[in-house]
Motif scaffolding. Structure first.
Motif, PDB file in Angstrom:
ATOM      1  N   MET A   1     -48.246 143.349 131.736  1.00 51.33           N
ATOM      2  CA  MET A   1     -49.077 143.451 130.541  1.00 51.33           C
ATOM      3  C   MET A   1     -50.397 142.715 130.801  1.00 51.33           C
ATOM      4  O   MET A   1     -50.432 141.512 130.932  1.00 51.33           O
ATOM      5  CB  MET A   1     -48.311 142.792 129.377  1.00 51.33           C
ATOM      6  N   ARG A   2     -51.457 143.468 130.950  1.00 47.06           N
ATOM      7  CA  ARG A   2     -52.792 142.882 131.114  1.00 47.06           C
ATOM      8  C   ARG A   2     -53.600 143.308 129.908  1.00 47.06           C
ATOM      9  O   ARG A   2     -53.727 144.500 129.631  1.00 47.06           O
ATOM     10  CB  ARG A   2     -53.448 143.391 132.404  1.00 47.06           C
ATOM     11  N   LYS A   3     -54.143 142.343 129.185  1.00 49.46           N
ATOM     12  CA  LYS A   3     -54.973 142.627 128.012  1.00 49.46           C
ATOM     13  C   LYS A   3     -56.355 142.049 128.251  1.00 49.46           C
ATOM     14  O   LYS A   3     -56.484 140.878 128.632  1.00 49.46           O
ATOM     15  CB  LYS A   3     -54.363 142.011 126.743  1.00 49.46           C
ATOM     16  N   GLU A   4     -57.377 142.873 128.023  1.00 48.49           N
ATOM     17  CA  GLU A   4     -58.759 142.458 128.238  1.00 48.49           C
ATOM     18  C   GLU A   4     -59.492 142.383 126.905  1.00 48.49           C
ATOM     19  O   GLU A   4     -59.445 143.329 126.115  1.00 48.49           O
ATOM     20  CB  GLU A   4     -59.465 143.466 129.138  1.00 48.49           C
ATOM     21  N   VAL A   5     -60.173 141.249 126.696  1.00 48.66           N
ATOM     22  CA  VAL A   5     -60.886 141.017 125.442  1.00 48.66           C
ATOM     23  C   VAL A   5     -62.342 140.691 125.751  1.00 48.66           C
ATOM     24  O   VAL A   5     -62.626 139.840 126.594  1.00 48.66           O
ATOM     25  CB  VAL A   5     -60.273 139.838 124.660  1.00 48.66           C
ATOM     26  N   LEU A   6     -63.257 141.371 125.050  1.00 47.42           N
ATOM     27  CA  LEU A   6     -64.693 141.129 125.200  1.00 47.42           C
ATOM     28  C   LEU A   6     -65.244 140.578 123.894  1.00 47.42           C
ATOM     29  O   LEU A   6     -65.005 141.157 122.825  1.00 47.42           O
ATOM     30  CB  LEU A   6     -65.397 142.444 125.538  1.00 47.42           C
ATOM     31  N   PHE A   7     -65.949 139.458 123.975  1.00 47.34           N
ATOM     32  CA  PHE A   7     -66.689 138.900 122.841  1.00 47.34           C
ATOM     33  C   PHE A   7     -68.158 138.987 123.221  1.00 47.34           C
ATOM     34  O   PHE A   7     -68.529 138.601 124.328  1.00 47.34           O
ATOM     35  CB  PHE A   7     -66.362 137.413 122.637  1.00 47.34           C
ATOM     36  N   SER A   8     -69.006 139.471 122.309  1.00 45.91           N
ATOM     37  CA  SER A   8     -70.421 139.503 122.646  1.00 45.91           C
ATOM     38  C   SER A   8     -71.284 139.371 121.403  1.00 45.91           C
ATOM     39  O   SER A   8     -70.894 139.771 120.312  1.00 45.91           O
ATOM     40  CB  SER A   8     -70.757 140.787 123.411  1.00 45.91           C
ATOM     41  N   GLY A   9     -72.443 138.778 121.614  1.00 52.36           N
ATOM     42  CA  GLY A   9     -73.377 138.544 120.520  1.00 52.36           C
ATOM     43  C   GLY A   9     -74.603 137.860 121.081  1.00 52.36           C
ATOM     44  O   GLY A   9     -75.042 138.164 122.178  1.00 52.36           O
ATOM     45  N   PHE A  10     -75.126 136.900 120.318  1.00 53.99           N
ATOM     46  CA  PHE A  10     -76.251 136.125 120.835  1.00 53.99           C
ATOM     47  C   PHE A  10     -75.922 134.644 120.757  1.00 53.99           C
ATOM     48  O   PHE A  10     -75.008 134.235 120.036  1.00 53.99           O
ATOM     49  CB  PHE A  10     -77.572 136.454 120.134  1.00 53.99           C
ATOM     50  N   GLY A  11     -76.644 133.849 121.539  1.00 50.83           N
ATOM     51  CA  GLY A  11     -76.395 132.415 121.607  1.00 50.83           C
ATOM     52  C   GLY A  11     -76.441 131.765 120.239  1.00 50.83           C
ATOM     53  O   GLY A  11     -77.288 132.107 119.414  1.00 50.83           O
ATOM     54  N   GLY A  12     -75.516 130.870 119.974  1.00 48.33           N
ATOM     55  CA  GLY A  12     -75.463 130.174 118.696  1.00 48.33           C
ATOM     56  C   GLY A  12     -74.432 130.746 117.745  1.00 48.33           C
ATOM     57  O   GLY A  12     -74.143 130.158 116.711  1.00 48.33           O
ATOM     58  N   GLN A  13     -73.825 131.894 118.106  1.00 50.77           N
ATOM     59  CA  GLN A  13     -72.819 132.507 117.242  1.00 50.77           C
ATOM     60  C   GLN A  13     -71.405 132.048 117.579  1.00 50.77           C
ATOM     61  O   GLN A  13     -70.465 132.429 116.896  1.00 50.77           O
ATOM     62  CB  GLN A  13     -72.885 134.035 117.334  1.00 50.77           C
ATOM     63  N   GLY A  14     -71.252 131.277 118.616  1.00 53.27           N
ATOM     64  CA  GLY A  14     -69.926 130.786 118.972  1.00 53.27           C
ATOM     65  C   GLY A  14     -69.095 131.765 119.779  1.00 53.27           C
ATOM     66  O   GLY A  14     -67.864 131.688 119.791  1.00 53.27           O
ATOM     67  N   VAL A  15     -69.755 132.683 120.475  1.00 56.32           N
ATOM     68  CA  VAL A  15     -69.074 133.680 121.288  1.00 56.32           C
ATOM     69  C   VAL A  15     -68.217 132.999 122.362  1.00 56.32           C
ATOM     70  O   VAL A  15     -67.041 133.321 122.533  1.00 56.32           O
ATOM     71  CB  VAL A  15     -70.117 134.630 121.944  1.00 56.32           C
ATOM     72  N   ILE A  16     -68.803 132.058 123.072  1.00 55.07           N
ATOM     73  CA  ILE A  16     -68.095 131.409 124.173  1.00 55.07           C
ATOM     74  C   ILE A  16     -66.965 130.524 123.653  1.00 55.07           C
ATOM     75  O   ILE A  16     -65.853 130.564 124.171  1.00 55.07           O
ATOM     76  CB  ILE A  16     -69.087 130.659 125.085  1.00 55.07           C
ATOM     77  N   LEU A  17     -67.227 129.781 122.581  1.00 52.90           N
ATOM     78  CA  LEU A  17     -66.163 128.951 122.008  1.00 52.90           C
ATOM     79  C   LEU A  17     -64.985 129.814 121.568  1.00 52.90           C
ATOM     80  O   LEU A  17     -63.832 129.461 121.823  1.00 52.90           O
ATOM     81  CB  LEU A  17     -66.688 128.132 120.825  1.00 52.90           C
ATOM     82  N   ALA A  18     -65.244 130.935 120.939  1.00 52.81           N
ATOM     83  CA  ALA A  18     -64.163 131.821 120.497  1.00 52.81           C
ATOM     84  C   ALA A  18     -63.312 132.266 121.681  1.00 52.81           C
ATOM     85  O   ALA A  18     -62.075 132.271 121.610  1.00 52.81           O
ATOM     86  CB  ALA A  18     -64.724 133.024 119.753  1.00 52.81           C
TER      87      ALA A  18
END
Length: 186
Positions: A1-18
């Motif tokens: 089971m391999r699951k891939e998740v993409l988060f994207s937006g602009f800096g300051g929205q907490g994309v990386i923290l999420a």
């Protein structure tokens, strides 16, 4: 089971923290393998930001997403740039107010919900910057990627001391919305 998740937006929205929180929930609290990678523009706030999480029940041989099973788009630029990388049938969350120009034809191939996430976060906690935590609640409850308990523990581990209460409120509001999405009520 391999699951891939993409988060994207602009800096300051907490994309990386999420993405870091989701990876922690999977690896630390669910006992799965997880890899998190990130890329962002030269500006820390306002520049393009993308983070990927790969979750698996066996060692991960490639740490990047190829065709994400799940995606979150917090900005028009992110949506326009990465929408067509997600696989057919992917579960996708769109920040409705920040992505006004959409591709309805391609969206027919996806399981997509569009919500005013920033506005909901603001109404729930008084702070728009909790939108990323709210979205984690939506994503994890809707998809079952990790358990509610795992994501809650990971959120409380990661947020600054003194903000646990407000972030927990955002998460639980997201869980409520994720439950509605799971039941086809959104």
């Amino acid at each position: 089971m391999r699951k891939e998740v993409l988060f994207s937006g602009f800096g300051g929205q907490g994309v990386i923290l999420a993405s870091v929180i989701l990876g922690r929930a999977a690896a630390v609290y669910e006992g799965l393998y997880a890899v998190q990678t990130q890329a962002y523009g030269p500006e820390s706030r306002g520049g393009a930001s993308k983070a990927e999480v790969v979750i698996s029940d066996e060692p991960i041989d490639y740490p990047k997403t190829i065709h994400p099973d799940y995606a979150v788009f917090f900005s028009q630029e992110a949506y326009s740039k990465y929408l067509h990388t997600v696989k057919e049938g992917a579960k996708v969350i769109v920040e409705k107010d920040l992505v006004p120009h959409r591709d309805p034809e391609f969206e027919k191939k996806l399981d997509l919900i569009a919500l005013p996430l920033t506005e909901i976060a603001e109404e729930t906690t008084g702070l728009s910057l909790t939108m990323n935590i709210l979205t984690l609640g939506v994503l994890t409850e809707w998809t079952g990627l990790v358990s509610r308990d795992a994501i809650e523990k990971a959120v409380l581990d990661a947020v600054p001391h003194g903000t646990e209460g407000i972030n927990r409120r955002a998460l639980l509001k997201g869980v409520e919305l994720g439950e509605k999405a799971k039941n086809g009520e959104l």
